[in-house]
Design an enzyme around this catalytic site. Structure first.
Site, PDB file in Angstrom:
ATOM      1  N   ASP A  37       0.861  -1.180   0.000  1.00  0.00           N
ATOM      2  CA  ASP A  37       0.000   0.000   0.000  1.00  0.00           C
ATOM      3  C   ASP A  37       0.897   1.228   0.000  1.00  0.00           C
ATOM      4  O   ASP A  37       2.016   1.188   0.504  1.00  0.00           O
ATOM      5  CB  ASP A  37      -0.913   0.000   1.238  1.00  0.00           C
ATOM      6  CG  ASP A  37      -2.173   0.824   1.035  1.00  0.00           C
ATOM      7  OD1 ASP A  37      -3.260   0.228   0.855  1.00  0.00           O
ATOM      8  OD2 ASP A  37      -2.084   2.075   1.023  1.00  0.00           O
ATOM      9  N   ASN A  90      -4.890  -3.997  -7.403  1.00  0.00           N
ATOM     10  CA  ASN A  90      -6.151  -3.462  -6.894  1.00  0.00           C
ATOM     11  C   ASN A  90      -6.073  -1.976  -6.543  1.00  0.00           C
ATOM     12  O   ASN A  90      -7.099  -1.296  -6.528  1.00  0.00           O
ATOM     13  CB  ASN A  90      -6.539  -4.290  -5.656  1.00  0.00           C
ATOM     14  CG  ASN A  90      -7.551  -3.604  -4.781  1.00  0.00           C
ATOM     15  OD1 ASN A  90      -8.737  -3.592  -5.084  1.00  0.00           O
ATOM     16  ND2 ASN A  90      -7.083  -2.995  -3.692  1.00  0.00           N
ATOM     17  N   TYR A 157     -11.096   8.542 -14.310  1.00  0.00           N
ATOM     18  CA  TYR A 157     -11.357   7.225 -13.682  1.00  0.00           C
ATOM     19  C   TYR A 157     -12.008   6.280 -14.687  1.00  0.00           C
ATOM     20  O   TYR A 157     -11.609   5.116 -14.810  1.00  0.00           O
ATOM     21  CB  TYR A 157     -12.261   7.443 -12.467  1.00  0.00           C
ATOM     22  CG  TYR A 157     -12.494   6.203 -11.621  1.00  0.00           C
ATOM     23  CD1 TYR A 157     -11.489   5.666 -10.823  1.00  0.00           C
ATOM     24  CD2 TYR A 157     -13.746   5.579 -11.594  1.00  0.00           C
ATOM     25  CE1 TYR A 157     -11.709   4.542 -10.030  1.00  0.00           C
ATOM     26  CE2 TYR A 157     -13.984   4.457 -10.805  1.00  0.00           C
ATOM     27  CZ  TYR A 157     -12.960   3.936 -10.024  1.00  0.00           C
ATOM     28  OH  TYR A 157     -13.191   2.831  -9.240  1.00  0.00           O
ATOM     29  N   LYS A 161     -10.353   2.834 -15.973  1.00  0.00           N
ATOM     30  CA  LYS A 161     -10.997   1.537 -15.703  1.00  0.00           C
ATOM     31  C   LYS A 161     -11.350   0.804 -17.004  1.00  0.00           C
ATOM     32  O   LYS A 161     -11.330  -0.432 -17.039  1.00  0.00           O
ATOM     33  CB  LYS A 161     -12.229   1.729 -14.811  1.00  0.00           C
ATOM     34  CG  LYS A 161     -11.892   2.189 -13.381  1.00  0.00           C
ATOM     35  CD  LYS A 161     -11.007   1.184 -12.644  1.00  0.00           C
ATOM     36  CE  LYS A 161     -10.805   1.525 -11.184  1.00  0.00           C
ATOM     37  NZ  LYS A 161      -9.863   0.603 -10.508  1.00  0.00           N
ATOM     38  N   ILE A 190     -19.196  -0.604  -3.625  1.00  0.00           N
ATOM     39  CA  ILE A 190     -18.922  -1.540  -2.537  1.00  0.00           C
ATOM     40  C   ILE A 190     -18.797  -0.742  -1.235  1.00  0.00           C
ATOM     41  O   ILE A 190     -18.239   0.370  -1.228  1.00  0.00           O
ATOM     42  CB  ILE A 190     -17.609  -2.318  -2.817  1.00  0.00           C
ATOM     43  CG1 ILE A 190     -17.663  -2.993  -4.205  1.00  0.00           C
ATOM     44  CG2 ILE A 190     -17.318  -3.324  -1.714  1.00  0.00           C
ATOM     45  CD1 ILE A 190     -18.765  -4.016  -4.416  1.00  0.00           C
ATOM     46  N   THR A 192     -17.030   0.231   1.166  1.00  0.00           N
ATOM     47  CA  THR A 192     -15.666   0.412   1.659  1.00  0.00           C
ATOM     48  C   THR A 192     -15.644   1.672   2.540  1.00  0.00           C
ATOM     49  O   THR A 192     -16.609   2.448   2.530  1.00  0.00           O
ATOM     50  CB  THR A 192     -14.696   0.513   0.469  1.00  0.00           C
ATOM     51  OG1 THR A 192     -15.238   1.435  -0.467  1.00  0.00           O
ATOM     52  CG2 THR A 192     -14.526  -0.829  -0.215  1.00  0.00           C
TER      53      THR A 192
HETATM   54  P1  NAD Z   1      -9.934   2.074  -0.530  1.00  0.00           P
HETATM   55  O1  NAD Z   1      -9.664   3.529  -0.598  1.00  0.00           O
HETATM   56  O2  NAD Z   1     -10.746   1.528   0.614  1.00  0.00           O
HETATM   57  O3  NAD Z   1      -8.560   1.275  -0.600  1.00  0.00           O
HETATM   58  C1  NAD Z   1      -7.616   1.569  -1.581  1.00  0.00           C
HETATM   59  C2  NAD Z   1      -6.235   1.399  -1.001  1.00  0.00           C
HETATM   60  O4  NAD Z   1      -5.291   1.682  -2.061  1.00  0.00           O
HETATM   61  C3  NAD Z   1      -5.923   2.387   0.140  1.00  0.00           C
HETATM   62  O5  NAD Z   1      -5.397   1.684   1.267  1.00  0.00           O
HETATM   63  C4  NAD Z   1      -4.889   3.341  -0.471  1.00  0.00           C
HETATM   64  O6  NAD Z   1      -3.931   3.809   0.483  1.00  0.00           O
HETATM   65  C5  NAD Z   1      -4.248   2.470  -1.542  1.00  0.00           C
HETATM   66  N1  NAD Z   1      -3.651   3.255  -2.623  1.00  0.00           N
HETATM   67  C6  NAD Z   1      -4.127   4.373  -3.221  1.00  0.00           C
HETATM   68  N2  NAD Z   1      -3.261   4.807  -4.154  1.00  0.00           N
HETATM   69  C7  NAD Z   1      -2.214   3.934  -4.156  1.00  0.00           C
HETATM   70  C8  NAD Z   1      -1.007   3.849  -4.883  1.00  0.00           C
HETATM   71  N3  NAD Z   1      -0.671   4.774  -5.809  1.00  0.00           N
HETATM   72  N4  NAD Z   1      -0.163   2.826  -4.628  1.00  0.00           N
HETATM   73  C9  NAD Z   1      -0.480   1.890  -3.690  1.00  0.00           C
HETATM   74  N5  NAD Z   1      -1.601   1.940  -2.942  1.00  0.00           N
HETATM   75  C10 NAD Z   1      -2.460   2.945  -3.182  1.00  0.00           C
HETATM   76  O7  NAD Z   1     -10.588   1.713  -1.929  1.00  0.00           O
HETATM   77  P2  NAD Z   1     -11.482   0.480  -2.433  1.00  0.00           P
HETATM   78  O8  NAD Z   1     -12.841   1.006  -2.591  1.00  0.00           O
HETATM   79  O9  NAD Z   1     -11.221  -0.737  -1.670  1.00  0.00           O
HETATM   80  O10 NAD Z   1     -10.882   0.347  -3.904  1.00  0.00           O
HETATM   81  C11 NAD Z   1     -10.015  -0.685  -4.308  1.00  0.00           C
HETATM   82  C12 NAD Z   1     -10.091  -0.809  -5.812  1.00  0.00           C
HETATM   83  O11 NAD Z   1     -11.415  -1.175  -6.175  1.00  0.00           O
HETATM   84  C13 NAD Z   1      -9.785   0.471  -6.582  1.00  0.00           C
HETATM   85  O12 NAD Z   1      -9.064   0.166  -7.747  1.00  0.00           O
HETATM   86  C14 NAD Z   1     -11.146   1.006  -6.922  1.00  0.00           C
HETATM   87  O13 NAD Z   1     -11.135   1.836  -8.061  1.00  0.00           O
HETATM   88  C15 NAD Z   1     -11.901  -0.287  -7.162  1.00  0.00           C
HETATM   89  N6  NAD Z   1     -13.344  -0.175  -7.054  1.00  0.00           N
HETATM   90  C16 NAD Z   1     -13.932   0.231  -5.902  1.00  0.00           C
HETATM   91  C17 NAD Z   1     -15.316   0.316  -5.839  1.00  0.00           C
HETATM   92  C18 NAD Z   1     -16.031   0.751  -4.587  1.00  0.00           C
HETATM   93  O14 NAD Z   1     -17.239   1.009  -4.663  1.00  0.00           O
HETATM   94  N7  NAD Z   1     -15.391   0.834  -3.437  1.00  0.00           N
HETATM   95  C19 NAD Z   1     -16.074   0.007  -6.957  1.00  0.00           C
HETATM   96  C20 NAD Z   1     -15.439  -0.410  -8.128  1.00  0.00           C
HETATM   97  C21 NAD Z   1     -14.071  -0.509  -8.158  1.00  0.00           C
END
Ligand code: NAD
Length: 250
Positions: A37, A90, A157, A161, A190, A192
Site C-alpha cells: 500500500d 487493486n 477514472y 478503468k 462496494i 468500503t
Molecule cells: P480504498 O480507498 O478503501 O482502498 C484503496 C487502497 O489503495 C488504500 O489503502 C490506499 O492507500 C491504496 N492506494 C491508493 N493509491 C495507491 C497507490 N498509488 N499505490 C499503492 N496503494 C495505493 O478503496 P477500495 O474502494 O477498496 O478500492 C479498491 C479498488 O477497487 C480500486 O481500484 C477502486 O477503483 C476499485 N473499485 C472500488 C469500488 C467501490 O465502490 N469501493 C467500486 C469499483 C471498483
C-alpha cells in the site's frame, strides 16, 4: 478453505477496503500474502490484524504509480517468500468527481491515470516474469462498472478503468498458453470505508443505482477474486467478471 496452500500472493492497495478483504481471504486460504500500500501504516495494521504472528504476511510500502517501487515490491516478495504465483492489482482511487471533461484539471487527469492505469501496467510488467519463473499462476486487475459504461463527471477514472480491461485482455492472450491467467473484476459500489463515511442519504442514493438496492460487501468481491485465482477457474482468462447487484444490466 485452504485452497491457496503453498501459494504466494501480492495484493496492492491492501491497506483498506476491497484489497484488505482479498488479502484476508487469500491468507485464510493458506497463501503467503504480501500486502502493499502507498500507506505503510495501513498495510501493517491489516497484516497484524489478520496474521498476528506475522509468519505468512509481509506489509510493504509501494506507490504503484512508481515503476521502480513496483519492481522492488516484486523483488522483496521473492526475497521473503521465494516465489510469486498470484497478483491482485487493486490499488486505485476515483479522483475528482462531478467535473465534466471540458473542465477537468490536466494534472488531475495525470494523477488519476498514474495510479489507476499506469499502476496496473507496472504490476503486470514486474509480476509476470516473477510468476513465470515460479511455474505459473493468475493475475487479477481491479476495474469497475466504470470500466464498462460511462459515468458522468469522472472522465479520468472511467478512461483508466476501461483501459484496465483492454490491458487485461492483451496480457491474457500473450500468456494464455504460458501458464498465467489474467482477468479483471468490475464491481459496482462496494461498502468500503470512503463510501461508508458518506451521509445516509448519499449511501441510499448509491444503493439505489443497483437493482438489488444495496451496496456490495468487500468480502463478496473477495470471494469472486478467490474463485478466479483458484484452480477451479483454470479455463478462465481474458475476461471481465462483473459483481454489481445488476447495475450494468440496466
Ligand atoms: P480504498 O480507498 O478503501 O482502498 C484503496 C487502497 O489503495 C488504500 O489503502 C490506499 O492507500 C491504496 N492506494 C491508493 N493509491 C495507491 C497507490 N498509488 N499505490 C499503492 N496503494 C495505493 O478503496 P477500495 O474502494 O477498496 O478500492 C479498491 C479498488 O477497487 C480500486 O481500484 C477502486 O477503483 C476499485 N473499485 C472500488 C469500488 C467501490 O465502490 N469501493 C467500486 C469499483 C471498483
Amino acid at each position: 478453505m485452504k485452497d491457496f496452500s503453498g501459494k504466494v500472493a501480492v495484493v496492492t492497495g491492501a491497506g483498506s477496503g476491497i484489497g484488505e478483504a482479498i488479502a484476508e481471504r487469500l491468507w485464510a486460504g493458506g497463501a503467503h500474502v504480501v500486502l502493499a500500500d502507498i500507506d505503510e501504516g495501513r498495510a501493517r495494521a491489516v497484516a497484524a490484524r489478520i496474521d498476528s504472528k506475522g509468519a505468512s504476511t509481509l506489509a510493504l510500502t509501494a506507490d504503484v504509480s512508481d515503476a521502480k517501487a513496483v519492481e522492488e515490491m516484486v523483488a522483496h516478495t521473492l526475497r521473503r517468500f521465494g516465489a510469486l504465483h498470484l497478483a491482485i492489482n487493486n490499488a486505485g482511487f476515483p479522483g475528482q468527481r462531478e467535473v465534466s471533461t471540458g473542465a477537468y484539471a490536466l494534472d488531475e487527469w495525470r494523477r488519476v491515470l498514474a495510479t489507476n492505469l499506469d499502476g496496473i501496467f507496472h504490476g503486470l510488467r514486474f509480476e509476470i516474469p516473477a510468476i513465470q519463473a515460479s511455474g505459473g499462476g493468475a493475475i487479477l486487475n481491479m476495474s469497475s462498472v466504470a470500466g464498462l459504461v460511462g459515468v458522468e463527471g469522472e472522465p479520468a477514472y472511467v478512461a483508466a478503468k476501461h483501459g484496465i480491461i483492454g490491458l487485461t485482455r492483451a496480457a491474457a492472450l500473450e500468456y494464455a498458453a504460458k501458464g498465467i491467467r489474467v482477468n479483471a473484476i468490475a464491481p459496482g459500489f462496494i461498502a468500503t470505508p470512503e463510501i461508508l463515511a458518506a451521509s445516509e442519504e448519499e449511501r441510499a442514493a448509491l444503493a439505489a443505482l443497483h437493482p438489488m438496492n444495496r451496496l456490495g460487501e468487500p468480502r463478496e468481491v473477495a470471494e469472486l477474486a478467490a474463485f478466479l485465482l483458484s484452480d477451479k477457474a483454470a479455463f478462465i482468462t481474458g475476461s471481465v467478471h462483473v459483481i454489481d447487484g445488476g447495475y450494468s444490466a440496466r
